[in-house]
Design a protein around this motif. Structure first.
Motif, PDB file in Angstrom:
ATOM      1  N   VAL A  97      38.153 114.704 -12.864  1.00  0.00           N
ATOM      2  CA  VAL A  97      39.156 114.891 -11.809  1.00  0.00           C
ATOM      3  C   VAL A  97      39.336 113.595 -11.027  1.00  0.00           C
ATOM      4  N   ALA A  98      38.233 112.927 -10.676  1.00  0.00           N
ATOM      5  CA  ALA A  98      38.319 111.671  -9.920  1.00  0.00           C
ATOM      6  C   ALA A  98      39.068 110.610 -10.712  1.00  0.00           C
ATOM      7  N   ALA A  99      38.801 110.519 -12.016  1.00  0.00           N
ATOM      8  CA  ALA A  99      39.479 109.532 -12.852  1.00  0.00           C
ATOM      9  C   ALA A  99      40.970 109.815 -12.948  1.00  0.00           C
ATOM     10  N   MET A 100      41.330 111.081 -13.069  1.00  0.00           N
ATOM     11  CA  MET A 100      42.738 111.432 -13.163  1.00  0.00           C
ATOM     12  C   MET A 100      43.461 111.188 -11.833  1.00  0.00           C
ATOM     13  N   ARG A 101      42.825 111.513 -10.741  1.00  0.00           N
ATOM     14  CA  ARG A 101      43.439 111.240  -9.443  1.00  0.00           C
ATOM     15  C   ARG A 101      43.641 109.741  -9.246  1.00  0.00           C
ATOM     16  N   ALA A 102      42.655 108.942  -9.648  1.00  0.00           N
ATOM     17  CA  ALA A 102      42.772 107.487  -9.516  1.00  0.00           C
ATOM     18  C   ALA A 102      43.921 106.945 -10.367  1.00  0.00           C
ATOM     19  N   ALA A 103      44.234 107.632 -11.463  1.00  0.00           N
ATOM     20  CA  ALA A 103      45.341 107.218 -12.330  1.00  0.00           C
ATOM     21  C   ALA A 103      46.679 107.765 -11.861  1.00  0.00           C
ATOM     22  N   GLY A 104      46.675 108.511 -10.743  1.00  0.00           N
ATOM     23  CA  GLY A 104      47.916 109.016 -10.176  1.00  0.00           C
ATOM     24  C   GLY A 104      48.318 110.399 -10.616  1.00  0.00           C
ATOM     25  N   VAL A 105      47.426 111.113 -11.286  1.00  0.00           N
ATOM     26  CA  VAL A 105      47.768 112.443 -11.809  1.00  0.00           C
ATOM     27  C   VAL A 105      47.767 113.474 -10.689  1.00  0.00           C
ATOM     28  N   SER A 106      48.844 114.231 -10.599  1.00  0.00           N
ATOM     29  CA  SER A 106      48.973 115.320  -9.627  1.00  0.00           C
ATOM     30  C   SER A 106      49.306 116.612 -10.347  1.00  0.00           C
ATOM     31  N   ASP A 107      49.004 117.725  -9.703  1.00  0.00           N
ATOM     32  CA  ASP A 107      49.193 119.032 -10.334  1.00  0.00           C
ATOM     33  C   ASP A 107      50.650 119.324 -10.672  1.00  0.00           C
ATOM     34  N   ALA A 108      51.558 118.942  -9.778  1.00  0.00           N
ATOM     35  CA  ALA A 108      52.954 119.344  -9.921  1.00  0.00           C
ATOM     36  C   ALA A 108      53.815 118.315 -10.652  1.00  0.00           C
ATOM     37  N   ARG A 109      53.238 117.205 -11.068  1.00  0.00           N
ATOM     38  CA  ARG A 109      54.024 116.146 -11.705  1.00  0.00           C
ATOM     39  C   ARG A 109      53.681 116.071 -13.190  1.00  0.00           C
ATOM     40  N   PRO A 110      54.688 116.071 -14.081  1.00  0.00           N
ATOM     41  CA  PRO A 110      54.415 115.992 -15.515  1.00  0.00           C
ATOM     42  C   PRO A 110      53.652 114.712 -15.874  1.00  0.00           C
ATOM     43  N   VAL A 111      52.836 114.817 -16.915  1.00  0.00           N
ATOM     44  CA  VAL A 111      52.035 113.696 -17.407  1.00  0.00           C
ATOM     45  C   VAL A 111      52.387 113.439 -18.863  1.00  0.00           C
ATOM     46  N   VAL A 112      52.507 112.159 -19.221  1.00  0.00           N
ATOM     47  CA  VAL A 112      52.685 111.742 -20.608  1.00  0.00           C
ATOM     48  C   VAL A 112      51.567 110.768 -20.951  1.00  0.00           C
ATOM     49  N   VAL A 113      50.936 110.989 -22.090  1.00  0.00           N
ATOM     50  CA  VAL A 113      49.803 110.174 -22.520  1.00  0.00           C
ATOM     51  C   VAL A 113      50.147 109.503 -23.841  1.00  0.00           C
ATOM     52  N   TYR A 114      49.750 108.241 -23.985  1.00  0.00           N
ATOM     53  CA  TYR A 114      49.971 107.557 -25.260  1.00  0.00           C
ATOM     54  C   TYR A 114      48.819 106.610 -25.555  1.00  0.00           C
ATOM     55  N   ASP A 115      48.743 106.174 -26.811  1.00  0.00           N
ATOM     56  CA  ASP A 115      47.767 105.184 -27.233  1.00  0.00           C
ATOM     57  C   ASP A 115      48.395 104.348 -28.346  1.00  0.00           C
ATOM     58  N   ASP A 116      47.572 103.553 -29.033  1.00  0.00           N
ATOM     59  CA  ASP A 116      48.058 102.833 -30.216  1.00  0.00           C
ATOM     60  C   ASP A 116      47.207 103.211 -31.425  1.00  0.00           C
TER      61      ASP A 116
END
Length: 273
Positions: free
Chosen positions: A72-91
């Motif tokens: 949870v702390a890592a996601m909050r530090a990355a700007g993740v919020s409950d009500a905002r969509p998240v998109v994840v990518y890698d290579d």
């Protein structure tokens, strides 16, 4: 239900409305921070798989699930919020991104998607690239649900799963090679669906009907008791994402092969099933 995937064209149109996480990673190698600095999706935040998406290696495997508070702390530090969509990518063809997708879903985020085709698809489309360390996002308010939203199965129960899927490459499943763990082979009774079968020639996920046929061939169909493992619980999430596209609900065995072989008393099978 929202698809677990998002196309590059849609992401390009929605950059202002989503939180983008860059989870570039190579199994057994360094994190992807240098690659992130060399170029990333504009506005993305870098997330290190080894520290944010896994606990320290030990008897639970090489990439145990992180403690809830740490994640949870890592996601909050990355700007993740409950009500905002998240998109994840890698290579890495979506393997690391799928781990982040699964963890966010597991802890209750309702709108998280993986970039189909990963970083190469973004570059091939000629879309904007941002360089440097990026802008530190405002802290998010992500909160984990009290009860996990996706199922897991532990080491003591995994051998009783009706359809156990091994997501590793076929030669590792058969026990012909084992470049990472001390014992080669697979959990007795497991069926092999390598993550490479989830993708088409362009590196995008295959269609739902194709994926359903791939998994039905090993008995993973809607309503069946299905679980997935890999070497350490990371790339198994790629099969879990493919199974969701195919309409099959499946559990993760987080410790995976690295936990299974930590106890020499546990049985090991080699060859094809």
């Amino acid at each position: 239900m929202t698809s677990p995937l998002i196309a590059v064209a849609e992401l390009a149109q929605r950059l202002a409305d989503v939180t983008v996480l860059d989870v570039r990673y190579r199994m057994g190698g360094p994190g992807g921070l240098e690659e992130f600095a060399a170029g990333h999706v504009p506005g993305a935040s870098y997330v290190d798989l080894g520290t944010a998406l896994a606990a320290a290696p030990g008897p639970r495997g090489r990439h145990p699930l992180p403690e809830v508070g740490d994640f949870v702390a890592a996601m909050r530090a990355a700007g993740v919020s409950d009500a905002r969509p998240v998109v994840v990518y890698d290579d890495w063809s979506g393997h690391a991104a799928a781990r982040c997708w699964w963890l966010l879903r597991h802890h209750g985020h309702r709108d998280v998607r993986v970039l189909d085709g990963a970083w190469p698809a973004w570059r091939t489309a000629g879309l904007p690239v941002e360089e440097g360390a990026g802008t530190r996002p405002d802290p998010g308010d992500f909160t984990a649900t009290a009860e996990p939203a996706t199922p897991v199965v532990g080491v003591d129960a995994v051998s009783g799963v009706e359809v156990l899927v091994d997501a590793r490459a076929a030669e590792r499943y058969r026990g012909e090679v084992e470049p990472i763990d001390p014992v080669a082979g697979h959990v007795p009774g497991a069926r092999n669906v390598p993550t490479s079968l989830n993708l088409d020639a362009e590196g995008r996920f295959r269609g739902a009907e194709e994926l359903a046929a791939v998994y039905a061939a090993v008995g993973a169909v809607p309503g069946a008791d299905v679980a997935v493992y890999c070497g350490s619980g990371v790339t198994a999430a790629h099969d879990l994402l493919a199974l969701e596209l195919a309409g099959v609900r499946a559990a993760l065995y987080p410790g995976s092969w690295s936990e299974w072989v930590a106890d020499p008393a546990r049985p090991v099978e080699t060859g094809e099933r």
